[in-house]
Write a protein that holds these residues in place. Structure first.
Motif, mmCIF file in Angstrom:
data_model
loop_
_atom_site.group_PDB
_atom_site.id
_atom_site.type_symbol
_atom_site.label_atom_id
_atom_site.label_comp_id
_atom_site.label_asym_id
_atom_site.label_seq_id
_atom_site.Cartn_x
_atom_site.Cartn_y
_atom_site.Cartn_z
ATOM 1 N N ILE A 271 0.843 -1.196 0.000
ATOM 2 C CA ILE A 271 0.000 0.000 0.000
ATOM 3 C C ILE A 271 0.878 1.246 0.000
ATOM 4 O O ILE A 271 1.799 1.373 0.817
ATOM 5 C CB ILE A 271 -0.939 0.020 1.229
ATOM 6 N N ALA A 272 0.598 2.168 -0.909
ATOM 7 C CA ALA A 272 1.251 3.485 -0.929
ATOM 8 C C ALA A 272 0.247 4.514 -0.419
ATOM 9 O O ALA A 272 -0.911 4.524 -0.854
ATOM 10 C CB ALA A 272 1.704 3.841 -2.344
ATOM 11 N N HIS A 273 0.662 5.367 0.499
ATOM 12 C CA HIS A 273 -0.244 6.362 1.091
ATOM 13 C C HIS A 273 -0.610 7.441 0.083
ATOM 14 O O HIS A 273 -1.764 7.833 -0.056
ATOM 15 C CB HIS A 273 0.412 6.978 2.333
ATOM 16 N N ARG A 274 0.384 8.001 -0.590
ATOM 17 C CA ARG A 274 0.259 8.988 -1.673
ATOM 18 C C ARG A 274 -0.204 10.384 -1.228
ATOM 19 O O ARG A 274 -0.444 11.237 -2.078
ATOM 20 C CB ARG A 274 -0.662 8.472 -2.788
ATOM 21 N N ASP A 275 -0.304 10.632 0.066
ATOM 22 C CA ASP A 275 -0.624 11.994 0.510
ATOM 23 C C ASP A 275 0.011 12.267 1.883
ATOM 24 O O ASP A 275 -0.644 12.748 2.800
ATOM 25 C CB ASP A 275 -2.132 12.214 0.562
ATOM 26 N N ILE A 276 1.309 11.949 1.983
ATOM 27 C CA ILE A 276 2.046 12.217 3.219
ATOM 28 C C ILE A 276 2.245 13.730 3.348
ATOM 29 O O ILE A 276 2.812 14.365 2.469
ATOM 30 C CB ILE A 276 3.424 11.523 3.210
ATOM 31 N N LYS A 277 1.755 14.300 4.432
ATOM 32 C CA LYS A 277 1.901 15.731 4.719
ATOM 33 C C LYS A 277 1.625 15.949 6.201
ATOM 34 O O LYS A 277 1.041 15.065 6.864
ATOM 35 C CB LYS A 277 0.949 16.563 3.860
ATOM 36 N N PRO A 278 2.031 17.092 6.759
ATOM 37 C CA PRO A 278 1.877 17.303 8.210
ATOM 38 C C PRO A 278 0.440 17.184 8.706
ATOM 39 O O PRO A 278 0.215 16.710 9.820
ATOM 40 C CB PRO A 278 2.420 18.720 8.413
ATOM 41 N N ASP A 279 -0.539 17.577 7.885
ATOM 42 C CA ASP A 279 -1.948 17.501 8.287
ATOM 43 C C ASP A 279 -2.395 16.066 8.559
ATOM 44 O O ASP A 279 -3.353 15.840 9.312
ATOM 45 C CB ASP A 279 -2.862 18.076 7.197
ATOM 46 N N ASN A 280 -1.738 15.094 7.916
ATOM 47 C CA ASN A 280 -2.135 13.694 8.042
ATOM 48 C C ASN A 280 -1.268 12.935 9.050
ATOM 49 O O ASN A 280 -1.361 11.708 9.143
ATOM 50 C CB ASN A 280 -2.073 13.003 6.676
ATOM 51 N N ILE A 281 -0.425 13.670 9.778
ATOM 52 C CA ILE A 281 0.430 13.070 10.804
ATOM 53 C C ILE A 281 -0.133 13.506 12.156
ATOM 54 O O ILE A 281 0.044 14.645 12.590
ATOM 55 C CB ILE A 281 1.892 13.498 10.610
ATOM 56 N N GLY B 81 4.927 -5.704 -6.931
ATOM 57 C CA GLY B 81 6.239 -5.556 -7.546
ATOM 58 C C GLY B 81 6.238 -5.503 -9.059
ATOM 59 O O GLY B 81 7.238 -5.118 -9.665
ATOM 60 N N THR B 82 5.144 -5.883 -9.684
ATOM 61 C CA THR B 82 5.117 -5.930 -11.147
ATOM 62 C C THR B 82 4.293 -4.809 -11.777
ATOM 63 O O THR B 82 4.354 -4.622 -12.984
ATOM 64 C CB THR B 82 4.552 -7.286 -11.623
ATOM 65 N N THR B 83 3.508 -4.090 -10.980
ATOM 66 C CA THR B 83 2.691 -3.019 -11.541
ATOM 67 C C THR B 83 3.027 -1.691 -10.881
ATOM 68 O O THR B 83 3.343 -1.631 -9.694
ATOM 69 C CB THR B 83 1.185 -3.297 -11.334
ATOM 70 N N MET B 84 2.953 -0.634 -11.660
ATOM 71 C CA MET B 84 3.200 0.723 -11.168
ATOM 72 C C MET B 84 1.857 1.411 -10.960
ATOM 73 O O MET B 84 0.813 0.956 -11.436
ATOM 74 C CB MET B 84 4.034 1.491 -12.198
ATOM 75 N N MET B 85 1.895 2.527 -10.261
ATOM 76 C CA MET B 85 0.692 3.329 -10.043
ATOM 77 C C MET B 85 0.677 4.514 -10.989
ATOM 78 O O MET B 85 1.692 4.875 -11.587
ATOM 79 C CB MET B 85 0.663 3.814 -8.586
ATOM 80 N N SER B 86 -0.497 5.137 -11.130
ATOM 81 C CA SER B 86 -0.620 6.326 -11.966
ATOM 82 C C SER B 86 -1.689 7.228 -11.357
ATOM 83 O O SER B 86 -2.392 6.841 -10.419
ATOM 84 C CB SER B 86 -0.989 5.950 -13.402
ATOM 85 N N GLY B 87 -1.810 8.428 -11.919
ATOM 86 C CA GLY B 87 -2.807 9.380 -11.430
ATOM 87 C C GLY B 87 -2.174 10.457 -10.576
ATOM 88 O O GLY B 87 -1.308 10.172 -9.746
ATOM 89 N N VAL B 88 -2.590 11.696 -10.816
ATOM 90 C CA VAL B 88 -2.053 12.821 -10.051
ATOM 91 C C VAL B 88 -2.863 12.973 -8.766
ATOM 92 O O VAL B 88 -4.012 13.410 -8.784
ATOM 93 C CB VAL B 88 -2.094 14.129 -10.872
ATOM 94 N N VAL B 89 -2.258 12.574 -7.661
ATOM 95 C CA VAL B 89 -2.862 12.726 -6.341
ATOM 96 C C VAL B 89 -1.801 13.300 -5.413
ATOM 97 O O VAL B 89 -0.608 13.245 -5.697
ATOM 98 C CB VAL B 89 -3.381 11.384 -5.777
ATOM 99 N N GLY B 90 -2.241 13.841 -4.286
ATOM 100 C CA GLY B 90 -1.302 14.403 -3.335
ATOM 101 C C GLY B 90 -1.546 15.884 -3.143
ATOM 102 O O GLY B 90 -2.551 16.436 -3.593
ATOM 103 N N THR B 91 -0.605 16.550 -2.467
ATOM 104 C CA THR B 91 -0.713 17.957 -2.118
ATOM 105 C C THR B 91 0.487 18.701 -2.695
ATOM 106 O O THR B 91 1.620 18.216 -2.576
ATOM 107 C CB THR B 91 -0.762 18.101 -0.582
ATOM 108 N N PRO B 92 0.262 19.857 -3.354
ATOM 109 C CA PRO B 92 1.302 20.524 -4.145
ATOM 110 C C PRO B 92 2.709 20.556 -3.543
ATOM 111 O O PRO B 92 3.661 20.140 -4.202
ATOM 112 C CB PRO B 92 0.740 21.938 -4.322
ATOM 113 N N TYR B 93 2.879 21.024 -2.326
ATOM 114 C CA TYR B 93 4.226 21.166 -1.766
ATOM 115 C C TYR B 93 4.927 19.828 -1.550
ATOM 116 O O TYR B 93 6.153 19.765 -1.512
ATOM 117 C CB TYR B 93 4.181 21.894 -0.424
#
Length: 278
Positions: free
Chosen positions: A129-139, A160-172
């Motif tokens: 599992i990749a979180h994809r939105d690590i930032k201080p608000d979520n800690i 291990g055989t597939t990559m992820m895609s899609g623009v998600v997360g927080t700008p900084y």
């Protein structure tokens, strides 16, 4: 309100609010313990993407909840209009609040937080599992000041055989490969955690602009600098770890497990070299 929820918990004051719902403090009638209840109004979910995010979070939390630094999921209640998620109550200020109301952290304090965060991220990655939105608000922090990684609405499964895609997360905090529209792996979380570390040590983020577009351009350039005025007192070891986390070359970027083995983390932010320990 879901009848089963009302039979098991007393809802108290509102402690948070998001796009789709409200977080309340609640008390279990069985144990007397205090928890958080995230109540999501499904009528506010405008499209399939929103619905997928909301439905995915409890499934992912259930898979990850056996780690002390990941928000613990206890129960899920659902009726026609609402989804209610019972989790740990994190009553202490989150990292965002701490960093906006105090000076930059000491290296020992920053290393302690990063150790817990990297441990949570490594646990996520070991479970695919990749979180994809690590930032201080979520800690978040519970009443005992234990770090809890939260908000898995943007998380995604990988292998291990597939990559992820899609623009998600927080700008900084988002990694450059995400913004470039490329496929990417779980190391996007390490980049984001590196930005959090930089912020903890300096009081500002490494890449920013007047607009979201300018910030994205700065992230994609990835020109990591350590302004002398601020970083003069930051150790060589801390800056070495920052370079290995905020690294544009994904093949050279650290994994979460490598963060935990770095001398600066092992030494708890103390600026001793490894030879000084022998």
């Amino acid at each position: 309100m879901c009848e089963k929820l009302k039979r098991e918990y007393q809802l108290c004051e509102e402690i948070g609010r998001g796009r789709f719902g409200v977080v309340y403090r609640c008390i279990s009638f069985v144990s007397g313990g205090s928890f958080a209840c995230k109540s999501i109004d499904k009528r506010l979910l405008s499209d399939a993407v929103d619905r997928e995010c909301v439905e995915k979070e409890p499934k992912i939390l259930q898979q990850l909840s056996n780690h002390p630094n990941v928000l613990q999921l206890y129960q899920v209640f659902e009726d026609e209009n609402y989804l209610h998620i019972i989790t740990d109550l994190c009553s202490s200020p989150d990292l965002y609040h701490r960093l906006t109301t105090s000076p930059p952290l000491s290296e020992t304090a920053a290393a302690s937080i990063l150790h817990s965060l990297a441990s949570a991220i490594a646990h996520c990655h070991r479970n695919g599992i990749a979180h994809r939105d690590i930032k201080p608000d979520n800690i978040l922090f519970d009443s005992r000041n234990k770090l809890k990684l939260a908000d898995f609405g943007s998380a995604e499964w990988f292998n291990g055989t597939t990559m992820m895609s899609g623009v998600v997360g927080t700008p900084y905090y988002v990694a450059p490969e995400v913004l470039l529209g490329r496929e990417y792996d779980e190391k996007v979380d390490v980049w984001s955690a590196g930005v959090v570390l930089y912020l903890m040590l300096s009081g500002f983020v490494p890449f920013y602009g007047e607009t979201a577009g300018e910030t994205f351009e700065a992230v994609v350039r990835g020109n990591l600098r350590f302004p002398t005025k601020v970083f003069r007192s930051v150790s060589v070891e801390a800056k070495d770890l920052l370079r290995k986390m905020i690294c544009k070359d994904v093949s050279r970027r650290f994994s979460a497990e490598q963060i935990l083995r770095h001398p600066w983390i092992i030494n708890g932010g103390e600026t001793r070299s490894m030879t000084d320990l022998t």
